[in-house]
Scaffold this motif. Structure first.
Motif, PDB file in Angstrom:
ATOM      1  N   UNK A 166       0.883  -1.167   0.000  1.00 37.09           N
ATOM      2  CA  UNK A 166       0.000   0.000   0.000  1.00 37.09           C
ATOM      3  C   UNK A 166       0.917   1.212   0.000  1.00 37.09           C
ATOM      4  N   UNK A 167       0.448   2.323  -0.561  1.00 34.47           N
ATOM      5  CA  UNK A 167       1.307   3.513  -0.576  1.00 34.47           C
ATOM      6  C   UNK A 167       0.509   4.730  -0.162  1.00 34.47           C
ATOM      7  N   UNK A 168       1.211   5.663   0.483  1.00 32.05           N
ATOM      8  CA  UNK A 168       0.590   6.940   0.825  1.00 32.05           C
ATOM      9  C   UNK A 168       1.337   8.048   0.085  1.00 32.05           C
ATOM     10  N   UNK A 169       0.570   8.885  -0.605  1.00 32.33           N
ATOM     11  CA  UNK A 169       1.147  10.060  -1.279  1.00 32.33           C
ATOM     12  C   UNK A 169       0.650  11.291  -0.524  1.00 32.33           C
ATOM     13  N   UNK A 170       1.553  12.073   0.015  1.00 26.99           N
ATOM     14  CA  UNK A 170       1.129  13.353   0.612  1.00 26.99           C
ATOM     15  C   UNK A 170       1.449  14.444  -0.403  1.00 26.99           C
ATOM     16  N   UNK A 171       0.447  15.253  -0.684  1.00 31.62           N
ATOM     17  CA  UNK A 171       0.611  16.249  -1.752  1.00 31.62           C
ATOM     18  C   UNK A 171       0.466  17.644  -1.166  1.00 31.62           C
ATOM     19  N   UNK A 255       0.861  23.837  -9.038  1.00 38.40           N
ATOM     20  CA  UNK A 255       1.815  22.734  -9.057  1.00 38.40           C
ATOM     21  C   UNK A 255       1.828  22.142  -7.665  1.00 38.40           C
ATOM     22  N   UNK A 256       2.570  21.068  -7.486  1.00 40.40           N
ATOM     23  CA  UNK A 256       2.579  20.444  -6.163  1.00 40.40           C
ATOM     24  C   UNK A 256       3.865  19.664  -5.960  1.00 40.40           C
ATOM     25  N   UNK A 257       4.114  19.335  -4.708  1.00 41.37           N
ATOM     26  CA  UNK A 257       5.196  18.406  -4.393  1.00 41.37           C
ATOM     27  C   UNK A 257       4.550  17.195  -3.723  1.00 41.37           C
ATOM     28  N   UNK A 258       5.135  16.035  -3.946  1.00 42.80           N
ATOM     29  CA  UNK A 258       4.548  14.818  -3.389  1.00 42.80           C
ATOM     30  C   UNK A 258       5.609  14.065  -2.577  1.00 42.80           C
ATOM     31  N   UNK A 259       5.212  13.635  -1.387  1.00 40.05           N
ATOM     32  CA  UNK A 259       6.082  12.786  -0.559  1.00 40.05           C
ATOM     33  C   UNK A 259       5.426  11.416  -0.432  1.00 40.05           C
ATOM     34  N   UNK A 260       6.212  10.365  -0.610  1.00 39.15           N
ATOM     35  CA  UNK A 260       5.620   9.018  -0.695  1.00 39.15           C
ATOM     36  C   UNK A 260       6.249   8.038   0.304  1.00 39.15           C
ATOM     37  N   UNK A 281       8.053  14.501   1.957  1.00 38.58           N
ATOM     38  CA  UNK A 281       7.469  15.713   1.381  1.00 38.58           C
ATOM     39  C   UNK A 281       8.309  16.937   1.745  1.00 38.58           C
ATOM     40  N   UNK A 282       8.613  17.090   3.029  1.00 44.01           N
ATOM     41  CA  UNK A 282       9.336  18.312   3.407  1.00 44.01           C
ATOM     42  C   UNK A 282      10.763  18.280   2.881  1.00 44.01           C
ATOM     43  N   UNK A 294      10.364   9.699  -2.807  1.00 42.49           N
ATOM     44  CA  UNK A 294      10.106   8.546  -1.955  1.00 42.49           C
ATOM     45  C   UNK A 294      10.848   8.746  -0.644  1.00 42.49           C
ATOM     46  N   UNK A 295      10.253   8.243   0.401  1.00 42.14           N
ATOM     47  CA  UNK A 295      10.943   8.276   1.694  1.00 42.14           C
ATOM     48  C   UNK A 295      12.181   7.382   1.627  1.00 42.14           C
ATOM     49  N   UNK A 296      13.296   7.873   2.149  1.00 46.76           N
ATOM     50  CA  UNK A 296      14.452   6.978   2.323  1.00 46.76           C
ATOM     51  C   UNK A 296      14.916   7.098   3.773  1.00 46.76           C
ATOM     52  N   UNK A 297      15.440   6.000   4.297  1.00 45.46           N
ATOM     53  CA  UNK A 297      15.763   5.967   5.726  1.00 45.46           C
ATOM     54  C   UNK A 297      16.696   7.110   6.116  1.00 45.46           C
TER      55      UNK A 297
END
Ligand code: C2E
Ligand code: CA
Ligand code: CA
Length: 588
Positions: A166-171, A255-260, A281-282, A294-297
């Motif tokens: 499952x994935x979450x996209x924050x926009x 426009x937008x930025x997306x964090x996943x 996202x931030x 994408x989130x990376x550790x």
């Protein structure tokens, strides 16, 4: 005989009247009983022991919820409620959801008769309306944050059981605030609704699109095949915003930025999924607008590092671990020192001296730059006043202003009170704002610069040339100085590129009555070129590195001798190609 007949007749009449009265009473009682029987709401009578003595027709849903019939006993928790009511406790109405309906139950104890009456009210409709308010965003009709989180719990639970992703996209929308500010809130609302529709068109029915706050949306993507499938949706979401929106007859671009985050790869529970998507996202937001990340550790480590710097910085502000160094600036026409730039240094208790390039961005993000910036200003003004009082100068001190400081309320007032407190003449203070900051929201910047100028404080535009601003726009800015960025000075002898830019900036700046300072001058050759370009002032290692306060004072005292040697050096080192210099002069 007649008497007894009459008596009998009378008795019979009386009996008839009595019977008909009884029948009428009975009918009355029965019809009253029917009121509760016919009531659209549940009515029950329950014995003190919890046995259901009576239940009207409308109680069916309740009885089946309790899995009993008339004559049966209520479940134990409800027997407790009956006990409490019989013991004389005042009970609040109880709410109960049975199947797809909701009831509110009022319990009325009849103590001397040994039972309670329970009157129910069907509140299904009211509750549904309340739920809509609680779970959906009024403006767009999309699920709100509460429902989004609820669905996320469900989706992740399902993904865990099925072993699927499952994935979450924050926009986060870029520059939405500006639409609100320039076109009004209503236009902003129209835009948000239109954006919601475009997002909805991007997803499948099983996915969730929610509005999480002002200009933030969230998408739960159910069962993507792999991370490529996640990236495809993120791209689709961003692409959906590419065509302009038509609002009040105007074309508006968004426009937008997306964090996943992807579950279970990046996080194992809903809280971490959201936190990591937010981090992604931030992390992407700052310089990389209009993209997805994408989130990376690593992001977690970064944030922890940042937090620890923030904590240390707070402590250091109290303990006085920050110091200022001052880099003198030389007017190359008069060979006099006209000013100095205050540059903050952090003497970290464990790590030693830290570069502002490392901690200023952290200070900006955490807003610690506001107290730090005020301290820098106060310290720089105090130092410059002391120099002037010691007969060195008067010279100007330039203090860097960060974006957060520039936007903070009460800036002009703060600067004014620092000047008053330290006794420094406003003419001896210059504030530096970067070109990017000045040009972003230029109207506000122009007003603010004007207000500072009204108090006699001059302004300069720092790092000029890096911000792609239109040169002609400069005219509107009440600034007294432009600082040509080091990157153009580095290869100033490149007559085709940097040299031409430096020349153009100098000429135009002069035509607007501004002075030009070249930053990062490291060689005599660069200095010679700058002289040829008619630049006013230089700052850089060639003349002096930033110095601690006492060393700067020493430098000022011995200045005459020191500079004579370096001028000599310029002549010797300045192996300037005369032909190239001529070419540059003629090309500008
Ligand atoms: P800046 O405002 O562009 O400051 C000039 C930077 O260039 C300084 O770096 C200075 O030491 C360095 N520099 C000067 N001449 C030369 C040269 O000839 N060669 C080279 N390679 N570098 C030279 P520093 O002190 O590390 O500061 C970096 C940045 O940190 C500053 O860039 C400024 O943006 C920020 N900063 C420093 N102090 C403050 C402050 O008090 N407040 C705020 N908001 N920002 C500050
Ligand atoms: Ca600066
Ligand atoms: Ca600069």
């Amino acid at each position: 005989m007649t008497d007894s007949f009459d008596n009998l007749k009378a008795a019979n009449e009386a009996l008839k009247t009595e019977v008909s009265k009884r029948i009428s009473d009975l009918e009355h009682t029965q019809s009253i009983a029917r009121i509760s029987e016919d009531s659209p709401n549940p009515v029950l009578r329950v014995s003190a022991g919890g046995e259901v003595l009576y239940a009207n027709k409308s109680s069916g849903a309740l009885l089946s919820y309790w899995k009993i019939e008339v004559g049966g006993r209520l479940p134990p928790e409800w027997c407790d409620v009956v006990d409490e009511a019989m013991a004389g406790k005042t009970l609040e109405d109880r709410e109960l959801s049975s199947l797809d309906r909701r009831f509110s139950l009022t319990i009325q104890p009849i103590v001397d008769a040994g039972y309670v009456n329970i009157f129910g009210r069907d509140i299904t409709k009211r509750k549904k309306a309340e739920e809509i308010i609680v779970n959906f965003d009024e403006l767009t009709g999309l699920p709100n944050r509460a429902l989004f989180e609820d669905r996320l719990h469900q989706v992740l639970g399902h993904a865990r059981r099925s072993g699927k992703l499952a994935a979450v996209h924050l926009i986060n929308l870029d520059h939405f605030k500006e639409v609100n500010e320039t076109m009004g809130r209503e236009a902003g609302d129209v835009l948000l609704r239109a954006i919601s529709e475009r997002f909805l068109d991007c997803v499948r029915n099983s996915d969730t699109v929610a509005r999480l706050g002002g200009d933030e949306f969230g998408v739960i993507q159910v069962e993507p095949a792999n991370s490529d499938g996640v990236a495809v949706l993120a791209q689709k979401l961003l692409k959906s915003l590419e065509d302009p929106f038509e609002i009040d007859g105007r074309k508006v671009y968004s426009g937008a930025s997306v964090g996943i985050t992807v579950f279970p790869d990046d996080a194992g529970n809903p809280e971490d999924v959201l936190r990591n998507a937010d981090l992604a996202l931030s992390n992407g937001k700052g310089d990389d607008r209009g993209s997805f990340r994408f989130y990376v550790a690593q992001m977690n480590e970064d944030i922890q590092r940042r937090r620890s710097i923030e904590d240390d910085m707070r402590e250091s502000l109290v303990n006085g671990d920050f110091v200022l160094h001052y880099q003198p600036k030389l007017n190359i026409a008069t060979n006099r020192i006209t000013g100095m730039e205050a540059l903050v240094r952090w003497n970290h208790p464990e790590k030693g001296f830290m570069s502002p390039a490392e901690f200023i961005p952290v200070a900006e993000r955490s807003k610690l730059i506001i107290p730090l910036g005020e301290w820098v200003l106060r310290e720089a003004c105090t130092f410059n006043k002391a120099l002037t009082d010691a007969g060195l100068g008067p010279i100007k001190v330039a203090v860097n202003l960060s974006a957060e400081q520039f936007r903070a309320e009460g800036l002009v007032q703060m600067v004014k009170s620092v000047l008053k407190e330290t006794g420094l003449d406003a003419k001896q203070l210059e504030l530096e704002i970067t070109e990017t900051l000045a040009m972003h929201n230029a109207d506000v910047s122009i007003d603010l610069c004007g207000a500072l100028e009204d108090h006699g404080i001059s302004l300069s535009i720092d790092d000029f040339g890096t911000g792609y601003s239109s040169l002609s726009y400069l005219k509107s800015f009440p600034v007294q100085r432009i600082k040509i960025d080091k990157s153009f000075v580095d290869d100033i002898n490149d007559a085709e590129n940097s040299g031409v830019i430096a020349r153009a900036v100098t000429t135009l700046g002069h035509s607007f009555g501004m002075e030009i300072t070249a930053e990062g001058v490291e060689t005599g050759e660069q200095l010679s070129f700058l002289r040829a370009l008619d630049c006013d002032e230089i700052q850089g290692y060639f003349f002096s590195r930033p110095l601690p306060g006492d060393a700067l004072e020493e430098f000022l005292r011995n200045f005459g001798d020191t500079w004579a040697i370096t001028l000599d050096q310029e002549r010797r080192n300045g192996s300037i190609d005369r032909r190239q210099l001529e070419k540059m002069r003629s090309s500008c």
